[in-house]
Write a protein that holds these residues in place. Structure first.
Motif, short mmCIF file in Angstrom:
data_model
loop_
_atom_site.label_atom_id
_atom_site.label_comp_id
_atom_site.label_asym_id
_atom_site.label_seq_id
_atom_site.Cartn_x
_atom_site.Cartn_y
_atom_site.Cartn_z
N SER A 11 0.82 -1.20 0.00
CA SER A 11 0.00 0.00 0.00
C SER A 11 0.86 1.26 0.00
O SER A 11 0.57 2.23 -0.72
CB SER A 11 -0.94 -0.01 1.21
OG SER A 11 -1.78 1.12 1.20
N PHE B 214 0.27 3.34 -3.46
CA PHE B 214 -0.67 4.44 -3.31
C PHE B 214 -0.08 5.67 -2.60
O PHE B 214 -0.39 6.79 -2.97
CB PHE B 214 -1.92 3.95 -2.58
CG PHE B 214 -2.60 2.83 -3.30
CD1 PHE B 214 -3.18 3.04 -4.54
CD2 PHE B 214 -2.61 1.55 -2.77
CE1 PHE B 214 -3.77 2.00 -5.23
CE2 PHE B 214 -3.21 0.50 -3.44
CZ PHE B 214 -3.79 0.72 -4.69
N GLU C 195 -11.12 6.38 -3.98
CA GLU C 195 -10.61 5.02 -3.87
C GLU C 195 -11.64 4.02 -4.40
O GLU C 195 -12.78 4.02 -3.97
CB GLU C 195 -10.28 4.69 -2.42
CG GLU C 195 -9.75 3.27 -2.22
CD GLU C 195 -9.46 2.96 -0.76
OE1 GLU C 195 -8.47 2.26 -0.53
OE2 GLU C 195 -10.23 3.39 0.11
N ASN D 170 -5.52 1.63 2.90
CA ASN D 170 -5.07 2.76 2.08
C ASN D 170 -5.52 4.09 2.68
O ASN D 170 -4.77 5.06 2.69
CB ASN D 170 -5.60 2.63 0.65
CG ASN D 170 -5.11 1.37 -0.03
OD1 ASN D 170 -4.03 0.88 0.25
ND2 ASN D 170 -5.92 0.84 -0.94
N TYR E 205 -11.35 12.39 1.34
CA TYR E 205 -11.16 11.01 0.91
C TYR E 205 -12.52 10.36 0.67
O TYR E 205 -13.32 10.23 1.59
CB TYR E 205 -10.39 10.25 1.99
CG TYR E 205 -9.75 8.95 1.56
CD1 TYR E 205 -8.39 8.88 1.29
CD2 TYR E 205 -10.50 7.78 1.46
CE1 TYR E 205 -7.79 7.69 0.92
CE2 TYR E 205 -9.90 6.58 1.08
CZ TYR E 205 -8.54 6.54 0.81
OH TYR E 205 -7.97 5.35 0.44
N SER F 243 -14.25 6.95 -0.61
CA SER F 243 -13.96 5.54 -0.86
C SER F 243 -15.23 4.78 -1.18
O SER F 243 -16.25 4.95 -0.52
CB SER F 243 -13.27 4.91 0.35
OG SER F 243 -12.81 3.62 0.03
N TYR G 107 -6.99 5.91 -6.17
CA TYR G 107 -6.39 4.64 -5.78
C TYR G 107 -7.27 3.54 -6.36
O TYR G 107 -8.40 3.36 -5.92
CB TYR G 107 -6.35 4.48 -4.26
CG TYR G 107 -5.57 5.49 -3.47
CD1 TYR G 107 -4.67 6.38 -4.06
CD2 TYR G 107 -5.73 5.55 -2.09
CE1 TYR G 107 -3.95 7.28 -3.29
CE2 TYR G 107 -5.02 6.45 -1.31
CZ TYR G 107 -4.13 7.32 -1.92
OH TYR G 107 -3.43 8.21 -1.15
N ASP H 279 -7.89 -0.06 -6.36
CA ASP H 279 -7.51 -1.21 -5.55
C ASP H 279 -8.59 -2.28 -5.54
O ASP H 279 -8.87 -2.89 -4.50
CB ASP H 279 -7.20 -0.76 -4.12
CG ASP H 279 -6.30 -1.76 -3.38
OD1 ASP H 279 -5.68 -2.61 -4.04
OD2 ASP H 279 -6.23 -1.68 -2.14
#
Length: 219
Positions: A38, A42, A59, A67, A81, A83, A151, A153
């Protein structure tokens, strides 16, 4: 991955947790070092390349929260952020993870807060770090904001190929601000070519332990 009864805890080679999904024969993070992977893919290859006082991160795949947690610890800017996750982990699986022990446990409360934050609501996890977790399907979600970093993932293309399509990467491309960066652990040629088809400039970078290469794509 809606049935979590068989998800198994695994300690990776750097001592940090990952989870194994038997029916997919897939791990959430590298067994060669979950935190190392990670950090490499990232944080060092995306977050640390950003210069500015505020960074917005999208994300694809909240998963274990690793992450997001490492971003919280390492960010030098204020972070917003966002996600996305279709199948959030239940509390039993989250309790197995040892990421809160990073830096002698100084951030355990923040790791807990990441997971305890309500889905569908923005939360201030600590000063300068705002988290919005969205339970959704990558294929149908509408992204109305623009981001500096993505990101990517998701589970590997061999396991969930529907998450690595031209439509998904077009959605990611359109969600990035000009000059924005997308990074992923995957370096398959078909993934690189698909990114290029939607407009990304793609470079191969040395991969984390156990992987020869990774990809970084720029809009």
């Amino acid at each position: 991955m809606s049935d979590q009864d068989e998800v198994e805890h695994v300690v990776s080679k750097d001592g940090s947790s990952t989870l194994y999904v038997p029916h997919l024969n897939e791990h959430y993070h590298s067994t060669n070092g979950a935190v190392q992977e990670s950090m490499h893919v990232f944080i060092n290859s995306a977050l640390n390349k950003f210069e500015g006082e505020q960074v917005s991160v999208l994300e694809f795949g909240f998963g274990t929260g690793l992450n997001a947690f490492l971003t919280l610890i390492n960010a030098k800017a204020d972070v917003h952020y966002h996600s996305m996750e279709k199948y959030p982990l239940n509390t039993d699986k989250i309790a197995l993870l040892n990421y809160g022990q990073i830096e002698e446990g100084r951030h355990q409360v923040h790791f807990n807060n990441l997971h305890q934050a309500n889905w569908g609501e923005e939360a201030e996890i600590k000063e300068g770090f705002h988290l919005y977790k969205q339970q959704c399907d990558f294929k149908t979600v509408l992204l109305e904001q623009k981001y500096n970093l993505i990101y990517f993932d998701a589970f590997a293309p061999d396991v969930q190929p529907i998450l690595w399509t031209k439509d998904i990467f077009k959605k990611a491309y359109e969600a990035l601000l000009p000059g924005g960066i997308l990074t992923t652990y995957c370096a398959k040629g078909v993934v690189r070519r698909t990114m290029q088809e939607v407009g990304f400039s793609v470079e191969r970078l040395p991969g984390p332990p156990g992987k020869r290469e990774m990809l970084r794509a720029t809009k």
